[in-house]
Design a protein around this motif. Structure first.
Motif, PDB file in Angstrom:
ATOM      1  N   LYS A 217      11.419  -1.460  -0.176  1.00  0.00           N
ATOM      2  CA  LYS A 217      11.823  -2.932  -0.511  1.00  0.00           C
ATOM      3  C   LYS A 217      13.318  -2.930  -1.072  1.00  0.00           C
ATOM      4  CE  LYS A 217      10.061  -6.989  -2.257  1.00  0.00           C
ATOM      5  NZ  LYS A 217       9.320  -7.705  -2.934  1.00  0.00           N
TER       6      LYS A 217
ATOM      7  N   GLU B 158       1.852   5.224  -3.618  1.00  0.00           N
ATOM      8  CA  GLU B 158       2.138   4.342  -2.519  1.00  0.00           C
ATOM      9  C   GLU B 158       2.835   3.128  -2.893  1.00  0.00           C
ATOM     10  OE1 GLU B 158       2.152   5.032   0.779  1.00  0.00           O
ATOM     11  OE2 GLU B 158       1.593   6.931   0.173  1.00  0.00           O
ATOM     12  N   ALA B 159       2.419   2.366  -4.360  1.00  0.00           N
ATOM     13  CA  ALA B 159       3.244   1.400  -4.461  1.00  0.00           C
ATOM     14  C   ALA B 159       4.307   1.398  -4.829  1.00  0.00           C
ATOM     15  CB  ALA B 159       2.216   0.790  -5.669  1.00  0.00           C
TER      16      ALA B 159
ATOM     17  N   ASN C  27      15.378  -0.019   1.843  1.00  0.00           N
ATOM     18  CA  ASN C  27      15.449  -0.256   3.263  1.00  0.00           C
ATOM     19  C   ASN C  27      16.700   0.410   4.205  1.00  0.00           C
ATOM     20  OD1 ASN C  27      14.381  -1.537   5.651  1.00  0.00           O
ATOM     21  ND2 ASN C  27      15.661  -3.224   5.093  1.00  0.00           N
TER      22      ASN C  27
ATOM     23  N   LYS D 233       6.358   3.946  -3.498  1.00  0.00           N
ATOM     24  CA  LYS D 233       7.030   3.976  -2.489  1.00  0.00           C
ATOM     25  C   LYS D 233       7.595   2.617  -1.690  1.00  0.00           C
ATOM     26  CE  LYS D 233       5.513   8.570  -0.883  1.00  0.00           C
ATOM     27  NZ  LYS D 233       4.311   9.050   0.187  1.00  0.00           N
ATOM     28  N   LYS D 234       6.501   1.682  -1.465  1.00  0.00           N
ATOM     29  CA  LYS D 234       6.707   0.297  -1.036  1.00  0.00           C
ATOM     30  C   LYS D 234       7.792  -0.223  -2.024  1.00  0.00           C
ATOM     31  CE  LYS D 234       2.364  -0.807   0.840  1.00  0.00           C
ATOM     32  NZ  LYS D 234       1.312  -1.718   0.798  1.00  0.00           N
ATOM     33  N   GLU D 235       7.893  -0.114  -3.182  1.00  0.00           N
ATOM     34  CA  GLU D 235       8.780  -0.737  -3.860  1.00  0.00           C
ATOM     35  C   GLU D 235      10.178  -0.050  -3.625  1.00  0.00           C
ATOM     36  OE1 GLU D 235      10.804  -3.344  -6.504  1.00  0.00           O
ATOM     37  OE2 GLU D 235       8.712  -3.501  -5.875  1.00  0.00           O
TER      38      GLU D 235
ATOM     39  N   ASN E 128      10.743   3.319   6.124  1.00  0.00           N
ATOM     40  CA  ASN E 128       9.536   3.228   6.657  1.00  0.00           C
ATOM     41  C   ASN E 128       8.443   3.794   5.652  1.00  0.00           C
ATOM     42  OD1 ASN E 128       6.840   3.275   7.941  1.00  0.00           O
ATOM     43  ND2 ASN E 128       7.628   4.147   9.869  1.00  0.00           N
ATOM     44  N   GLU E 129       7.760   3.132   4.962  1.00  0.00           N
ATOM     45  CA  GLU E 129       6.729   3.618   3.948  1.00  0.00           C
ATOM     46  C   GLU E 129       6.195   5.077   4.396  1.00  0.00           C
ATOM     47  OE1 GLU E 129       4.303   0.212   2.984  1.00  0.00           O
ATOM     48  OE2 GLU E 129       6.159  -0.742   3.034  1.00  0.00           O
ATOM     49  N   LYS E 130       5.588   4.915   5.729  1.00  0.00           N
ATOM     50  CA  LYS E 130       4.881   6.324   6.261  1.00  0.00           C
ATOM     51  C   LYS E 130       5.656   7.374   6.191  1.00  0.00           C
ATOM     52  CE  LYS E 130       1.526   3.210   8.669  1.00  0.00           C
ATOM     53  NZ  LYS E 130       1.406   2.418   7.178  1.00  0.00           N
TER      54      LYS E 130
END
Length: 128
Positions: free
Chosen positions: A35, A27-28, A38, A30-32, A61-63
């Motif tokens: 970011k 998850e971390a 985008n 994916k967030k990166e 969207n991270e999800k």
């Protein structure tokens, strides 16, 4: 993931591998990636027989990070290219800017977003 595969398209193999990378990504990470990128990329790919298939790479969207088949609701950028052009871009044999300038790659929407796809493909390739 098998729904990403499309017979007669080499692009589908690359995108299926990319989807696997996204699925296994923590998850971390994916967030990166979200970011950094985008954006939502829509790829309209035509093969040698003239058949066209559409894929979407969602990094907004991270999800929903991942690759799907079918048109996006609101892509940030739509890229229109042939199967061979995509493979050459993914393999690093063709520069995106050169493909755009020669007409091998057509872009609708945020042209600057299109430049980020190269980094996404390189990241995925490094993880394979």
């Amino acid at each position: 993931m098998s729904d990403i595969k499309e017979p007669g398209f080499k692009t589908s193999d690359v995108l299926a591998a990319l989807a696997q990378v996204f699925e296994k990504m923590p998850e971390a990470q994916k967030k990166e990636q979200v970011k950094k990128t985008n954006g939502v990329f829509q790829l309209n790919v035509k093969n040698g027989e003239g058949k066209e298939t559409i894929w979407v790479i969602d990094l907004k969207n991270e999800k929903s990070v991942g690759v799907t088949k079918g048109p996006a609701k609101k892509p940030d950028v739509t890229m229109i290219l042939t199967d061979d052009t995509f493979i050459n871009l993914a393999d690093g044999k063709l520069n995106g800017q050169k493909a755009f300038m020669t007409g091998a790659l057509k872009v609708k929407g945020n042209v600057m977003m299109a430049t980020k796809l190269d980094a996404v493909l390189k990241t995925a390739k490094a993880k394979l």
